[in-house]
Design a protein around this motif. Structure first.
Motif, PDB file in Angstrom:
ATOM      1  N   TRP A 229      -4.060   0.317   5.926  1.00 39.33           N
ATOM      2  CA  TRP A 229      -5.354  -0.021   5.491  1.00 39.33           C
ATOM      3  C   TRP A 229      -6.103  -1.155   5.911  1.00 39.33           C
ATOM      4  O   TRP A 229      -7.123  -1.440   6.268  1.00 39.33           O
ATOM      5  CB  TRP A 229      -5.217   0.322   4.147  1.00 39.33           C
ATOM      6  N   ARG A 230      -4.733  -2.344   5.812  1.00 38.10           N
ATOM      7  CA  ARG A 230      -5.460  -3.619   5.805  1.00 38.10           C
ATOM      8  C   ARG A 230      -5.188  -4.212   7.395  1.00 38.10           C
ATOM      9  O   ARG A 230      -5.432  -5.311   7.621  1.00 38.10           O
ATOM     10  CB  ARG A 230      -4.841  -4.512   5.164  1.00 38.10           C
TER      11      ARG A 230
ATOM     12  N   ALA B 110      -7.713  -6.348   9.423  1.00 42.12           N
ATOM     13  CA  ALA B 110      -8.108  -7.683   8.739  1.00 42.12           C
ATOM     14  C   ALA B 110      -6.826  -8.536   8.833  1.00 42.12           C
ATOM     15  O   ALA B 110      -7.063  -9.544   9.107  1.00 42.12           O
ATOM     16  CB  ALA B 110      -8.466  -7.184   7.282  1.00 42.12           C
TER      17      ALA B 110
ATOM     18  N   ILE C  64     -13.780 -11.700   6.465  1.00 40.06           N
ATOM     19  CA  ILE C  64     -12.572 -11.337   5.764  1.00 40.06           C
ATOM     20  C   ILE C  64     -12.164 -12.340   5.220  1.00 40.06           C
ATOM     21  O   ILE C  64     -12.076 -13.673   5.820  1.00 40.06           O
ATOM     22  CB  ILE C  64     -11.581 -11.067   6.830  1.00 40.06           C
TER      23      ILE C  64
ATOM     24  N   GLU D 171      -5.851 -11.530   2.368  1.00 40.12           N
ATOM     25  CA  GLU D 171      -4.857 -10.765   3.156  1.00 40.12           C
ATOM     26  C   GLU D 171      -3.438 -11.335   3.066  1.00 40.12           C
ATOM     27  O   GLU D 171      -2.550 -10.730   3.056  1.00 40.12           O
ATOM     28  CB  GLU D 171      -5.603 -10.862   4.836  1.00 40.12           C
TER      29      GLU D 171
ATOM     30  N   VAL E 121      -2.033  -9.743   0.195  1.00 35.62           N
ATOM     31  CA  VAL E 121      -1.867  -8.380   0.609  1.00 35.62           C
ATOM     32  C   VAL E 121      -0.227  -8.315   1.028  1.00 35.62           C
ATOM     33  O   VAL E 121       0.699  -7.394   0.801  1.00 35.62           O
ATOM     34  CB  VAL E 121      -2.536  -7.706   1.744  1.00 35.62           C
TER      35      VAL E 121
END
Lengths: 262, 270
Positions: free
Chosen positions: B143-144, B147, B163, B168, B171
């Motif tokens: 999904w990320r 980014a 972003i 991030e 994450v």
């Protein structure tokens, strides 16, 4: 000057890192289609100004206002790509938004390096790398291009060619250009305004286009095709004792220095 | 089918390999190797706390791993000398965990299982948790992906593209904590970081793009799990070290292969 609706506007901007103020009292605005060059010595806060306008650093005072939905094409001063990361140019241009091969080809052709899409970023020369960065910035259809010392490491014809390229891009995209340079005196001739920064805005004005003058030839030689111009600093204020900032040397001295070394 | 302990062992190992592949690439690209170590070693402290308070081992380890990862992440953000800081944190967490386990009354804990993994003892419930954790991490990575990749390249560049690099980073921190928690039973706390780094490092020479590197890392991780499991079964060796040994062998083979290919190319070029 600037319109009532600038793309980015800063008022009374100040930035401090760990309690040390690196930038103070900066009022700045840039309009669509404008080219603004920010010059200043090392550590004068040029990159900080750019980062504050981007929103990366939070101002310690004042404020930054960006137009709603503003698209920024940013070309960083340095981009270190770890050797462990395989990254073809076409993949780099698709970050963070996927781009079609056709758009990638167009962008690379636009910046004059049409054949590098399949190459790894690590194998590019300095000039190719800068152009790849610029191509990536263009792909976001920017309202404003922000370039942090994009000509570092390029020789003078290279600088002139890069400035011409920026000018073309500005005309094609009708975007604003904010360019940071450490060269205090030789700037892009197409710049509408030059801002001299040293912790605060020391002076600003239009560059002196002297492409036909013999002094210009003496300085730049032939072949730069009028892409470069001189900026005449006019520092009309004196710094008080509490300020550790020096003003750059006036342009006349530099002229003579450069001319005499030739 | 899931009644067979071998099948459960294999499936749990493969699930860990799938999650560790892409995450391991980011660990390598961002030079977070020691960061992975610190987080994994903290898991032992999590085991001690989980046993002490009689809560699930998965919850205990993921909580402590997450806390450790967040501490390290916060310190990194303040510009601490990471090499030293991580060295202090990683080993302190491990030592503290081992001491804490020894204090537990009435519990005779087989620490080797947590230190070196015990893949053959994976229960159906364990397998379920491992599969869910691995699926969560893989989905998060997918999904990320763009980014994460942009933020890994350059944080200012990410910012300019809208972003948030801090998000991030978070994450990755969360993903790392989850992988540590689910890989504890399979690989063991001491070698989880190896499972992140070695497949990604082995994939580097063969990959031409970030995505190819992540997929190759998954494949290499899977080979290592399968080979390590066979080794553990036949030679009665601890599962974690066996899997990592096979991964290291694959790494060496990839390196030799790349060197040979480069030499051949040179000869052709002449």
């Amino acid at each position: 000057m600037t319109s009532p609706h600038p793309l980015i506007e800063a008022q009374g901007l100040a930035v401090a890192y760990r309690g040390r103020q690196v930038l103070g009292g900066v009022d700045f605005a840039i309009d669509r289609g404008e080219i603004v060059t920010v010059v200043g010595p090392n550590g004068s806060g040029k990159s900080t100004l750019l980062r504050a306008l981007l929103g990366v650093v939070t101002p310690s005072a004042g404020r930054v206002r960006r137009a709603r939905g503003l698209r920024i094409g940013y070309v960083p001063q340095r981009l270190h790509i770890d050797a462990a990361l395989p990254l073809p140019v076409r993949r780099f241009l698709s970050l963070p938004v996927r781009q079609s091969p056709a758009r990638i080809a167009t962008a690379l052709a636009q910046v004059g390096v049409p054949d590098i899409a399949g190459q790894d970023m690590a194998t590019l020369s300095g000039g190719q790398f800068q152009r790849a960065l610029l191509a990536r910035a263009l792909l976001s259809d920017p309202d404003i291009l922000m370039l942090d010392e994009p000509t570092q490491g390029l020789d003078q014809p290279g600088v002139a060619a890069f400035y011409k390229l920026i000018e073309e891009v500005r005309q094609t995209l009708d975007c604003a250009v904010l360019l940071v340079s450490h060269d205090l005196h030789v700037v892009m001739s197409a710049a509408d305004r030059v801002i001299c920064l040293n912790g605060h805005i020391c002076c600003q004005g239009a560059p002196k286009v002297v492409a036909r003058a013999p002094e210009y030839r003496a300085l730049f030689g032939m072949g730069t095709g009028g892409a470069l111009a001189l900026y005449q600093h006019e520092h009309d204020h004196s710094h008080d004792e509490n300020c550790d900032r020096d003003h750059p040397a006036p342009v006349e001295e530099i002229d003579q220095e450069k001319a005499s070394t030739r | 089918m899931l009644d067979d302990f071998l099948i459960r062992a294999l499936l749990s190992g493969l699930a860990v390999a799938v999650a560790a592949g892409p995450l391991g690439c980011f660990v390598v690209w961002r030079r977070m190797a020691y960061f992975g170590d610190a987080t994994a070693h903290a898991a032992i402290l999590g085991v001690a706390l989980a046993l002490g308070f009689q809560i699930s081992i998965f919850i205990g380890t993921s909580m402590v791993a997450l806390m450790m990862a967040m501490i390290v992440s916060a310190l990194a953000g303040r510009g601490w000398a990471m090499d030293t800081t991580l060295g202090v944190l990683a080993h302190s967490a491990l030592a503290l965990g081992l001491v804490a386990v020894s204090f537990l009354p009435n519990v005779r804990v087989d620490l080797t299982a947590y230190l070196f993994g015990d893949i053959l003892a994976v229960s159906r419930f364990d397998l379920g948790v491992i599969a869910c954790g691995a699926a969560l991490v893989t989905a998060l990575m997918a999904w990320r992906w763009r980014a994460l990749l942009t933020a890994t390249l350059n944080e200012d560049l990410a910012h300019a593209s809208g972003i948030d690099p801090a998000r991030e980073r978070m994450v990755l921190t969360v993903a790392l904590a989850i992988v540590v928690a689910v890989a504890l039973k399979v690989i063991g706390a001491l070698l989880i970081a190896a499972m992140l780094i070695i497949p990604a490092a082995a994939a580097r020479n063969m990959a031409r793009s970030p995505e190819a590197m992540a997929l190759l890392a998954i494949a290499i991780g899977m080979v290592a799990v399968w080979g390590g499991l066979q080794m553990s079964l036949r030679l009665d060796t601890p599962s974690g070290p066996s899997i990592v040994t096979v991964a290291a062998a694959v790494f060496a083979a990839c390196l030799a292969g790349a060197a040979l290919a480069a030499a051949a190319q040179k000869r052709l070029g002449r």
